[in-house]
Design a protein around this motif. Structure first.
Motif, PDB file in Angstrom:
ATOM      1  N   THR A 196       0.853  -1.185   0.000  1.00 29.82           N
ATOM      2  CA  THR A 196       0.000   0.000   0.000  1.00 29.82           C
ATOM      3  C   THR A 196       0.890   1.236   0.000  1.00 29.82           C
ATOM      4  N   PRO A 197       0.774   2.084  -1.017  1.00 32.10           N
ATOM      5  CA  PRO A 197       1.727   3.192  -1.141  1.00 32.10           C
ATOM      6  C   PRO A 197       1.541   4.265  -0.073  1.00 32.10           C
ATOM      7  N   SER A 198       2.677   4.837   0.325  1.00 28.77           N
ATOM      8  CA  SER A 198       2.682   5.981   1.238  1.00 28.77           C
ATOM      9  C   SER A 198       2.834   7.244   0.402  1.00 28.77           C
ATOM     10  N   LEU A 199       1.824   8.087   0.403  1.00 26.35           N
ATOM     11  CA  LEU A 199       1.830   9.257  -0.475  1.00 26.35           C
ATOM     12  C   LEU A 199       3.009  10.201  -0.214  1.00 26.35           C
ATOM     13  N   PRO A 200       3.360  10.495   1.049  1.00 26.46           N
ATOM     14  CA  PRO A 200       4.520  11.390   1.253  1.00 26.46           C
ATOM     15  C   PRO A 200       5.813  10.814   0.671  1.00 26.46           C
ATOM     16  N   TRP A 201       6.039   9.514   0.888  1.00 29.41           N
ATOM     17  CA  TRP A 201       7.252   8.919   0.348  1.00 29.41           C
ATOM     18  C   TRP A 201       7.196   8.795  -1.173  1.00 29.41           C
ATOM     19  N   CYS A 202       6.005   8.566  -1.718  1.00 28.87           N
ATOM     20  CA  CYS A 202       5.857   8.565  -3.186  1.00 28.87           C
ATOM     21  C   CYS A 202       6.197   9.935  -3.757  1.00 28.87           C
ATOM     22  N   ALA A 203       5.735  11.002  -3.063  1.00 26.32           N
ATOM     23  CA  ALA A 203       6.050  12.358  -3.513  1.00 26.32           C
ATOM     24  C   ALA A 203       7.550  12.616  -3.452  1.00 26.32           C
ATOM     25  N   CYS A 236      13.754   6.262  -0.507  1.00 32.31           N
ATOM     26  CA  CYS A 236      12.389   6.798  -0.576  1.00 32.31           C
ATOM     27  C   CYS A 236      11.420   5.755  -1.120  1.00 32.31           C
ATOM     28  N   SER A 240       8.187   3.922   0.490  1.00 31.20           N
ATOM     29  CA  SER A 240       6.926   4.317  -0.154  1.00 31.20           C
ATOM     30  C   SER A 240       5.976   3.155  -0.371  1.00 31.20           C
TER      31      SER A 240
END
Length: 456
Positions: A196-203, A236, A240
């Motif tokens: 499940t992706p982590s939006l802050p780390w994806c950014a 990152c 993520s």
């Protein structure tokens, strides 16, 4: 004694360079690299069923910390191999992909279309066979991607054993197919086997992807800055939820494939520098005291270093490490099949094992050969010159030789250890079966076809 055509006065220097050349030839041999990986996998099987098993498992579960501050990553030794070191393998895969897209078979879409579309068939049919087998038997459908991948190192190593029976055009066809196969496997991992992706780390990951693109656009030709940004990108992506090994592919595509030296002017520049060096060198002085000469030589050395594009430089840096370090270590860590106490009957009757084995041994050749026949019969494409249907059948069967990607996907797909063991057994058995069948067909069909052409 100085050899003709060399600038070295010391025979020891010449011998050292010759030894390096022989070592480079040895380490660039794909068959030897594949054999080392097979040896590591066999060693893993022996260790996993010996008293050493518990000790190895203890070492693999030891905690590690990679990075600094908030960018630090906590992982085990096993995760370090599968997530970090395999990112270096994906870096090498990405370099090969970019090379083929720049100057190789993937540069001309029409020429590359036949093996690339054959690779699509070689991915789709094994996945469908796996889903069908497990759908009927109530198995685990999440492993559908395990039999889709062809292992480039293993498969090309087996093909090379057929020698001149396989034409150079067929080897290029098979290599292009395997590269396209890797592209599809990378896409599958990214889309279906992440967390499940982590939006802050994806950014944050996107920001460092943009930083790599900015380095390329700014025409930075030193490898160091790309590696530094790539390491942060890996951290990152690991946090993520996106599979962190993809950072290697992204880094490869960011590396410039051009040189920052104007090659058309290089010959004249070197001639001028040679005259300068000749003017500044004094036979009577020690080289350490000839600062103008050594400074001029250092400048020539730096320029010649930059003649090689960063993409090619990186390949030279990592290829031996990957082939003789990363992949054997990955094979050792992931090919462990602890069969002590395990029920072989459950492995042999497992729908997961049946789906993986049939997907690789039957699905791969059916998909590759079927799509190739269809496209040629429809007039969309023609077989490369020097390639006949006997060779198409041979490489189609050898497409079932899968290991690296299949083992990697197995670790991502199955939470039940029994399913993972069944899948790994099927991967190993399917790869051996495909290799033996491919070699047998190659010797029977291709040899017979050549004799018929000679009689005509």
């Amino acid at each position: 004694m100085t050899r003709p055509g060399t600038i070295y006065d010391e025979p020891a220097v010449v011998r050292r360079l010759e030894r390096r050349g022989a070592l480079r030839s040895l380490t660039s041999n794909g068959t030897i690299a594949a054999a080392v990986m097979v040896g590591a996998a066999l060693l893993a099987l022996l260790v996993a069923n010996s008293p050493l098993y518990e000790g190895v498992e203890y070492v693999l579960e030891l905690p590690l910390s990679v990075g600094v501050g908030r960018l630090s990553v906590a992982l085990t030794v096993e995760q370090f191999v599968n997530d970090f070191l395999m990112a270096v393998f994906f870096l090498l895969v990405g370099i090969e992909l970019k090379y083929e897209m720049t100057v190789g078979q993937l540069r001309r879409p029409r020429q590359a279309a036949l093996p690339m579309l054959a690779a699509v068939g070689g991915v789709a049919v094994p996945a469908l066979i796996y889903l069908a087998v497990n759908g009927v038997s109530g198995g685990e459908p999440r492993g559908w991607a395990v039999p889709i991948a062809t292992d480039i190192a293993f498969a090309l190593g087996v093909v090379s054993l057929l020698g001149r029976r396989i034409s150079p055009e067929t080897k290029v066809f098979f290599q292009t197919l395997a590269i396209a196969d890797d592209i599809l496997a990378i896409v599958v991992i990214a889309l279906f086997y992440g967390q499940t992706p982590s939006l802050p780390w994806c950014a944050a990951s996107l920001a460092f992807v943009a930083a790599l693109a900015a380095l390329n656009r700014a025409r930075v030709y030193s490898v160091g800055p790309y590696v530094a940004v790539g390491l942060v990108l890996w951290a990152c992506m690991f946090n993520s939820g996106i599979h962190a090994t993809l950072a290697g592919v992204i880094l490869a595509f960011a590396l410039p494939s051009r040189s920052d030296v104007r090659l058309a002017d290089l010959g004249g520049w070197l001639a001028a520098r040679a005259r300068d060096l000749d003017d500044t060198y004094d036979d009577e002085d020690h080289v350490l005291g000839q600062h103008d000469f050594t400074d001029g030589a250092w400048r020539v050395e730096r320029v010649m270093h930059h003649v090689t594009p960063p993409l090619q430089r990186m390949e030279r840096y990592v290829s031996v490490f990957v082939n003789f370090g990363v992949l054997p270590l990955f094979a050792f860590v992931n090919a462990e099949l602890h069969l002590v106490g395990a029920s072989m009957a459950s492995v042999l009757t497992s729908p997961v094992a049946h789906g993986v084995f049939l997907g690789a041994v039957v699905g791969k050749p059916v998909g590759i050969i079927g799509v190739t026949v269809l496209l040629v019969r429809l007039g969309f494409a023609r077989l490369p010159r020097g390639m006949d249907w006997a060779q198409v059948i041979t490489v189609g069967v050898m497409g079932g030789v899968g290991f690296t990607m299949s083992i990697l996907i197995t670790g991502l797909a199955f939470s039940d250890p029994a399913d993972a063991i069944a899948a790994k057994c099927a991967i190993l058995l399917g790869s051996v079966t495909s290799a033996l069948l491919g070699m047998l067909l190659g010797r029977l069909l291709i040899g017979r076809g050549r004799e018929e052409r000679q009689r005509r």
